[in-house]
Design a protein around this motif. Sequence first.
Motif, mmCIF file in Angstrom:
data_model
loop_
_atom_site.group_PDB
_atom_site.id
_atom_site.type_symbol
_atom_site.label_atom_id
_atom_site.label_comp_id
_atom_site.label_asym_id
_atom_site.label_seq_id
_atom_site.Cartn_x
_atom_site.Cartn_y
_atom_site.Cartn_z
ATOM 1 N N ASP A 1 -20.743 26.184 0.494
ATOM 2 C CA ASP A 1 -21.173 27.265 1.330
ATOM 3 C C ASP A 1 -22.217 28.049 0.713
ATOM 4 O OD1 ASP A 1 -18.729 26.775 3.256
ATOM 5 O OD2 ASP A 1 -17.493 27.277 1.609
ATOM 6 N N ASP A 2 -23.106 28.457 1.685
ATOM 7 C CA ASP A 2 -24.274 29.188 1.398
ATOM 8 C C ASP A 2 -24.550 30.188 2.518
ATOM 9 O OD1 ASP A 2 -25.011 27.707 -1.319
ATOM 10 O OD2 ASP A 2 -25.419 26.154 0.378
ATOM 11 N N PHE A 3 -24.494 31.714 2.069
ATOM 12 C CA PHE A 3 -24.489 32.743 2.875
ATOM 13 C C PHE A 3 -24.989 33.689 2.640
ATOM 14 C CE2 PHE A 3 -20.687 32.375 0.612
ATOM 15 C CZ PHE A 3 -20.355 33.815 0.344
ATOM 16 N N ALA A 4 -25.204 35.061 3.466
ATOM 17 C CA ALA A 4 -25.556 36.164 2.954
ATOM 18 C C ALA A 4 -26.806 36.208 2.315
ATOM 19 C CB ALA A 4 -24.413 36.814 2.263
ATOM 20 N N TYR A 5 -27.867 35.503 3.027
ATOM 21 C CA TYR A 5 -29.302 35.700 2.571
ATOM 22 C C TYR A 5 -29.901 36.595 3.048
ATOM 23 C CZ TYR A 5 -33.805 33.343 1.518
ATOM 24 O OH TYR A 5 -35.099 33.300 1.188
ATOM 25 N N ALA A 6 -30.473 37.647 2.119
ATOM 26 C CA ALA A 6 -30.981 38.726 2.582
ATOM 27 C C ALA A 6 -32.382 39.161 1.733
ATOM 28 C CB ALA A 6 -30.240 40.099 2.563
ATOM 29 N N VAL A 7 -33.462 39.130 2.415
ATOM 30 C CA VAL A 7 -34.677 39.370 1.557
ATOM 31 C C VAL A 7 -34.621 40.724 1.514
ATOM 32 C CG1 VAL A 7 -37.197 39.411 1.643
ATOM 33 C CG2 VAL A 7 -35.890 37.556 2.518
ATOM 34 N N SER A 8 -35.155 41.241 0.124
ATOM 35 C CA SER A 8 -35.218 42.826 -0.136
ATOM 36 C C SER A 8 -36.617 43.183 -0.517
ATOM 37 C CB SER A 8 -34.162 43.056 -1.511
ATOM 38 O OG SER A 8 -34.752 42.162 -2.562
ATOM 39 N N ASP A 9 -37.547 42.248 -1.069
ATOM 40 C CA ASP A 9 -38.831 42.649 -1.259
ATOM 41 C C ASP A 9 -39.782 41.418 -0.756
ATOM 42 O OD1 ASP A 9 -40.805 44.288 -2.970
ATOM 43 O OD2 ASP A 9 -40.925 42.355 -4.231
ATOM 44 N N LEU B 1 -47.481 36.853 -2.304
ATOM 45 C CA LEU B 1 -47.199 35.740 -2.953
ATOM 46 C C LEU B 1 -45.904 35.370 -3.041
ATOM 47 C CD1 LEU B 1 -49.771 36.228 -6.215
ATOM 48 C CD2 LEU B 1 -49.986 34.671 -3.866
ATOM 49 N N THR B 2 -44.987 36.095 -2.889
ATOM 50 C CA THR B 2 -43.538 36.062 -3.367
ATOM 51 C C THR B 2 -42.434 36.703 -2.144
ATOM 52 O OG1 THR B 2 -43.019 37.760 -4.748
ATOM 53 C CG2 THR B 2 -43.794 35.680 -5.750
ATOM 54 N N GLU B 3 -41.352 36.109 -2.141
ATOM 55 C CA GLU B 3 -40.304 36.846 -1.463
ATOM 56 C C GLU B 3 -39.031 36.853 -2.423
ATOM 57 O OE1 GLU B 3 -39.148 34.838 2.267
ATOM 58 O OE2 GLU B 3 -41.196 35.593 3.167
ATOM 59 N N ALA B 4 -38.160 37.946 -2.434
ATOM 60 C CA ALA B 4 -37.235 38.009 -3.342
ATOM 61 C C ALA B 4 -35.977 38.652 -2.487
ATOM 62 C CB ALA B 4 -37.530 39.288 -4.551
ATOM 63 N N GLY B 5 -34.760 38.387 -3.112
ATOM 64 C CA GLY B 5 -33.717 39.065 -2.548
ATOM 65 C C GLY B 5 -32.311 38.521 -3.028
ATOM 66 N N PHE B 6 -31.152 38.511 -2.497
ATOM 67 C CA PHE B 6 -30.115 38.062 -2.809
ATOM 68 C C PHE B 6 -29.319 37.080 -1.720
ATOM 69 C CE2 PHE B 6 -30.749 42.052 -5.005
ATOM 70 C CZ PHE B 6 -30.609 41.487 -6.123
ATOM 71 N N MET B 7 -28.519 36.156 -2.342
ATOM 72 C CA MET B 7 -27.922 35.281 -1.409
ATOM 73 C C MET B 7 -26.395 35.033 -2.192
ATOM 74 S SD MET B 7 -29.291 31.448 -1.782
ATOM 75 C CE MET B 7 -27.824 30.832 -1.171
ATOM 76 N N SER B 8 -25.674 34.348 -1.458
ATOM 77 C CA SER B 8 -24.252 34.142 -2.130
ATOM 78 C C SER B 8 -23.776 32.814 -1.844
ATOM 79 C CB SER B 8 -23.265 35.048 -1.456
ATOM 80 O OG SER B 8 -23.391 36.330 -1.341
ATOM 81 N N SER B 9 -23.068 32.127 -2.782
ATOM 82 C CA SER B 9 -22.687 30.604 -2.750
ATOM 83 C C SER B 9 -21.565 30.627 -3.545
ATOM 84 C CB SER B 9 -23.900 29.901 -3.116
ATOM 85 O OG SER B 9 -23.515 28.569 -3.100
ATOM 86 N N ASN B 10 -20.753 29.379 -3.254
ATOM 87 C CA ASN B 10 -19.700 28.942 -4.098
ATOM 88 C C ASN B 10 -19.987 27.594 -4.625
ATOM 89 O OD1 ASN B 10 -19.238 27.533 -1.717
ATOM 90 N ND2 ASN B 10 -17.255 27.941 -1.563
ATOM 91 N N THR C 1 -36.062 33.827 -5.542
ATOM 92 C CA THR C 1 -37.362 34.359 -5.691
ATOM 93 C C THR C 1 -38.070 33.129 -5.027
ATOM 94 O OG1 THR C 1 -37.405 35.475 -7.569
ATOM 95 C CG2 THR C 1 -39.727 34.741 -6.745
ATOM 96 N N TYR C 2 -38.862 33.247 -3.960
ATOM 97 C CA TYR C 2 -39.606 32.363 -3.090
ATOM 98 C C TYR C 2 -40.856 32.408 -3.295
ATOM 99 C CZ TYR C 2 -41.517 29.563 0.478
ATOM 100 O OH TYR C 2 -42.349 28.569 1.415
ATOM 101 N N LEU C 3 -41.511 31.173 -4.226
ATOM 102 C CA LEU C 3 -42.967 31.367 -4.492
ATOM 103 C C LEU C 3 -43.818 30.418 -3.482
ATOM 104 C CD1 LEU C 3 -42.302 30.856 -8.240
ATOM 105 C CD2 LEU C 3 -42.755 32.951 -7.035
#
Length: 647
Positions: free
Chosen positions: A396-404, A408-417, A431-433
């Motif tokens: 399960d992958d969820f709660a994906y939120a971009v914070s910056d 060149l990049t995107e960064a944030g937090f997500m959740s997974s089990n 981090t998305y490069l």
Amino acid sequence: MKKLYIYPYLLVLILLGSGVQAQEQPTLRDRANQLYNEYQYAKAAQLYERLVDSKKPRQNDLQNLADCYRKMGNYELAENWYVRVLEDSTSNPVNKLRYAEVLKANAKYAEAKKAFQEYAGKADSTNEINLQIEGCDSAIIWMKQPTTHKLRNESAVNTALAEFGGYTVGDKVYYVGEPDAIMFKNIYGWTGNPFLRVYTAKHNEGNILKESNIAEVSFNNEPYHVGPVASNKEGTTLYVTRTHPGKEVQKEKEERKRYRTKNLELYIYTNDNGTWNETPFAYNRVNEYSVGHAALSQDGETLYFVSDMPGGQGGTDIWYSERLLNGEWGEPKNAGPMINSAGDEMFPSVTKEGVLYFSSNGWPGMGNLDVFTAKGGKGDWSKAANMRFPVNSPADDFAYAVSDITNLTEAGFMSSNRKGGVGSDDIYSFTYLKPKFTVLLAGVTYDRETEEPLADAEVSLLDEKGTLLARKTSELAGKFEFEVDVEEAYQVLGEKISYIADSAFTNTNGLNPGDTVKVALYLDQLKQGKTFRLDNIYYDFDKYNIRKDAAVILDGLVKILKDNPTLRIELSSHTDSRGRDKYNMTLSQKRAQAAVDYLVSRGIARDRMIAKGYGESKLLNRCANGVKCSEAEHQLNRRTEFTVLEL
């Protein structure tokens, strides 16, 4: 539908329609069935394992045991036991569906697709099964060509319990977690853990979380679950999901059980000179449906949320309300069929660029919940697009939120089990490069005995922690290639039915973009009469119990036996020459039997294995009684092996 995970913190009260009747001495099966019906799966599984360790185990015992592990989220063991269940041709067709689901959860997409197709042939084929098959096909492609997302487990805040839903406000991150039972005495019966609470942590420029603390009492002082949290960009208004504490109103039925559930509601907290004042969301209807999982647009004028209110596309949908001129929220509207499916959508987040991220189990995906994205706003969106691997996984992958976001990049937090985490649900930073130059990792799979190239081997690329990074199949000449980063360490694992797997470790230290690093994998074919050594199986001095490090090695043998259902083996244990001959023979027999018992507990039928202790009767070198040898020479004789009896 996994009702618990649709709302991970939905309060469910279970009333058994019938159960084991009171009696003075209930049988072992009676106790197992009662624990199963009470959702105490871990305890029930222990009893079912004792019941099925027989020559002719009952089908219902095997089925319930497999189901226990599936519902506990232990998909590897669930897969092992469903294999046993399906050996009976009269098994309920739904077991084929459950088997397909756990195969998919174990990233065995080709096998899962076949099982889904077989189930569809025995039952009415539905859109849900077609989505599962489409998801399997897509996952195989996505794992061959991963995106450039880099995920890191935020182990400074993750615990053995659940943490999820990171939401950034300035240098602070709000998230949801299960507290320590010492702090909170109220326990959620389904999980056995305290009810969820809101936490905060600080994060630095590297997006690393630290200094975790439970958040203000103002919105944590509730009897049941609290969270997740969304906020305006100033952090002065919080939108908090919580479980309604009043009377249970929703009633459902499943098999012989009746459920009463509490719905979710959304509360808005505003900060007035340090004091949080709460206001219920105007469209809470706890007697009819749930509302939660809020996300606020960057301009603060649109509030997105999740609800199962009437008029949606499926189970839970994403809805939105627009702010009126008087500051109140307008009548909810459905966000539309481009993002909402016949399944369940949840955990929305939006960026100032008009990009929506959300999780769903109603579109083709890699696992149960996958992260999807769409562009647009309000009720006008592009078609939902899967975020692919490695953002998504078999879990399960969820709660994906971009914070910056930068150029060149995107960064944030997500959740997974997903596998490899600290606890159940964990928070990951990402981090998305933008694509960059990489090193080529090129290799060949060989047959160890003939040294000829071996085609159609499944090759997995893992990082130094064992996290799966990519997977593909070797070509006709045994060749495979992966694009990898410089200054990193990797493991490459090759597997094929009827062969013993092989792995290799390598790194790209000191290499430049465009360079190539080469590896070779030699897989050993299973043949009748052939003996294989199980390396690194150690026992404590004078003991024969299976240690954790030995269990990991034996799990590899479980996979071999499961992948080759006609395989029968002799599992043997050997000692060195030190100690009395008779004692060594007895100890080695106990060790071999303990190894067989462990394999039985992992779902392998006992009649497929023979335990044999040889003591010091089959030394591999000169180190017999009285001969002076080094510790390394003695270690060579202390070994566990298996010999192929039938294939």
